[in-house]
Write a protein that holds these residues in place. Structure first.
Motif, PDB file in Angstrom:
ATOM      1  N   LEU A  60     -38.847  26.983 -55.914  1.00 54.40           N
ATOM      2  CA  LEU A  60     -38.925  28.334 -55.351  1.00 54.40           C
ATOM      3  C   LEU A  60     -37.557  28.980 -55.167  1.00 54.40           C
ATOM      4  O   LEU A  60     -37.457  30.195 -55.087  1.00 54.40           O
ATOM      5  CB  LEU A  60     -39.639  28.308 -53.992  1.00 54.40           C
ATOM      6  CG  LEU A  60     -41.101  27.917 -54.005  1.00 54.40           C
ATOM      7  CD1 LEU A  60     -41.639  27.874 -52.585  1.00 54.40           C
ATOM      8  CD2 LEU A  60     -41.914  28.869 -54.859  1.00 54.40           C
ATOM      9  N   ARG A  63     -33.881  31.527 -51.466  1.00 51.86           N
ATOM     10  CA  ARG A  63     -34.335  32.792 -50.880  1.00 51.86           C
ATOM     11  C   ARG A  63     -35.822  32.753 -50.586  1.00 51.86           C
ATOM     12  O   ARG A  63     -36.265  33.023 -49.467  1.00 51.86           O
ATOM     13  CB  ARG A  63     -33.996  33.950 -51.820  1.00 51.86           C
ATOM     14  CG  ARG A  63     -34.449  35.300 -51.330  1.00 51.86           C
ATOM     15  CD  ARG A  63     -34.154  36.370 -52.407  1.00 51.86           C
ATOM     16  NE  ARG A  63     -35.050  37.463 -52.268  1.00 51.86           N
ATOM     17  CZ  ARG A  63     -36.296  37.514 -52.749  1.00 51.86           C
ATOM     18  NH1 ARG A  63     -36.794  36.508 -53.443  1.00 51.86           N
ATOM     19  NH2 ARG A  63     -37.054  38.561 -52.554  1.00 51.86           N
ATOM     20  N   VAL A  64     -36.617  32.408 -51.589  1.00 57.56           N
ATOM     21  CA  VAL A  64     -38.070  32.366 -51.412  1.00 57.56           C
ATOM     22  C   VAL A  64     -38.447  31.276 -50.417  1.00 57.56           C
ATOM     23  O   VAL A  64     -39.315  31.473 -49.571  1.00 57.56           O
ATOM     24  CB  VAL A  64     -38.781  32.177 -52.772  1.00 57.56           C
ATOM     25  CG1 VAL A  64     -40.278  31.936 -52.584  1.00 57.56           C
ATOM     26  CG2 VAL A  64     -38.540  33.385 -53.661  1.00 57.56           C
ATOM     27  N   GLN A  65     -37.776  30.148 -50.505  1.00 60.12           N
ATOM     28  CA  GLN A  65     -38.084  29.046 -49.597  1.00 60.12           C
ATOM     29  C   GLN A  65     -37.866  29.461 -48.137  1.00 60.12           C
ATOM     30  O   GLN A  65     -38.689  29.172 -47.271  1.00 60.12           O
ATOM     31  CB  GLN A  65     -37.214  27.841 -49.965  1.00 60.12           C
ATOM     32  CG  GLN A  65     -37.597  26.543 -49.339  1.00 60.12           C
ATOM     33  CD  GLN A  65     -39.020  26.110 -49.613  1.00 60.12           C
ATOM     34  OE1 GLN A  65     -39.871  26.327 -48.773  1.00 60.12           O
ATOM     35  NE2 GLN A  65     -39.264  25.489 -50.742  1.00 60.12           N
ATOM     36  N   VAL A  68     -40.692  31.772 -47.120  1.00 63.41           N
ATOM     37  CA  VAL A  68     -41.907  30.990 -46.869  1.00 63.41           C
ATOM     38  C   VAL A  68     -41.841  30.344 -45.493  1.00 63.41           C
ATOM     39  O   VAL A  68     -42.802  30.394 -44.719  1.00 63.41           O
ATOM     40  CB  VAL A  68     -42.126  29.930 -47.976  1.00 63.41           C
ATOM     41  CG1 VAL A  68     -43.203  28.938 -47.582  1.00 63.41           C
ATOM     42  CG2 VAL A  68     -42.472  30.611 -49.301  1.00 63.41           C
ATOM     43  N   ALA A  94     -32.124  37.398 -49.210  1.00 57.57           N
ATOM     44  CA  ALA A  94     -33.271  38.266 -48.935  1.00 57.57           C
ATOM     45  C   ALA A  94     -32.789  39.518 -48.210  1.00 57.57           C
ATOM     46  O   ALA A  94     -31.711  39.537 -47.620  1.00 57.57           O
ATOM     47  CB  ALA A  94     -34.300  37.526 -48.081  1.00 57.57           C
ATOM     48  N   ASP A  98     -37.805  42.357 -47.591  1.00 52.23           N
ATOM     49  CA  ASP A  98     -38.483  41.086 -47.865  1.00 52.23           C
ATOM     50  C   ASP A  98     -39.085  40.512 -46.586  1.00 52.23           C
ATOM     51  O   ASP A  98     -40.219  40.031 -46.583  1.00 52.23           O
ATOM     52  CB  ASP A  98     -37.502  40.058 -48.452  1.00 52.23           C
ATOM     53  CG  ASP A  98     -36.959  40.459 -49.806  1.00 52.23           C
ATOM     54  OD1 ASP A  98     -37.747  40.926 -50.651  1.00 52.23           O
ATOM     55  OD2 ASP A  98     -35.750  40.286 -50.018  1.00 52.23           O
TER      56      ASP A  98
END
Length: 135
Positions: A60, A63-65, A68, A94, A98
């Motif tokens: 991921l 950033r995405v982690q 989440v 982010a 976001d």
């Protein structure tokens, strides 16, 4: 173990948190103090290594982690760690939009309390408006 070795190993744990969150959370500092006092530094090193793998060596991406983590913690109602991971998400690239998207998703998956917590945390990250009246 020498004091220099212990200090070096402890600083390496701190560096892992700095790399993913941009800072060392106060709770981590407390755990490190206890670990040093009672000879349990290997536990903190293992936790930091696992977190590093999950947060940085992950499909991921950082950033995405972090986003989440922020969303999951909102859903769980865990305000303090959600704040830490909101900051971590910003540190990982982010933007505020976001974070708002995550809070809006939390509204659907976890309800108004999760959304409200998310918007409160996001608002704390913004500079205060000039002349704004706070109740």
């Amino acid at each position: 173990m020498s004091d220099d070795t212990l200090a070096s190993r402890t600083e390496a744990v701190r560096d892992r948190y700095r790399s993913t969150l941009g800072a060392v959370p106060s709770g981590v500092e407390e755990r490190l103090r206890l670990a040093q006092e009672f000879g349990r530094l290997p536990t903190e090193e293992a936790v930091a290594a696992l977190r590093h793998i999950v947060l940085t060596d992950n499909p991921l991406g950082a950033r995405v982690q972090q986003l989440v983590h922020f969303g999951q913690l909102l859903a769980l109602g865990r305000a303090h760690p959600a704040r830490i991971h909101a900051g971590g998400a910003l540190h990982a690239g982010a933007g505020i939009a976001d974070l708002i998207g995550v809070a809006e998703t939390a509204l659907i998956t976890a309800g108004v309390p999760a959304y409200t917590l998310g918007t409160e945390i996001i608002a704390e990250l913004l500079p205060p408006e000039e002349g704004a009246e706070v109740l």
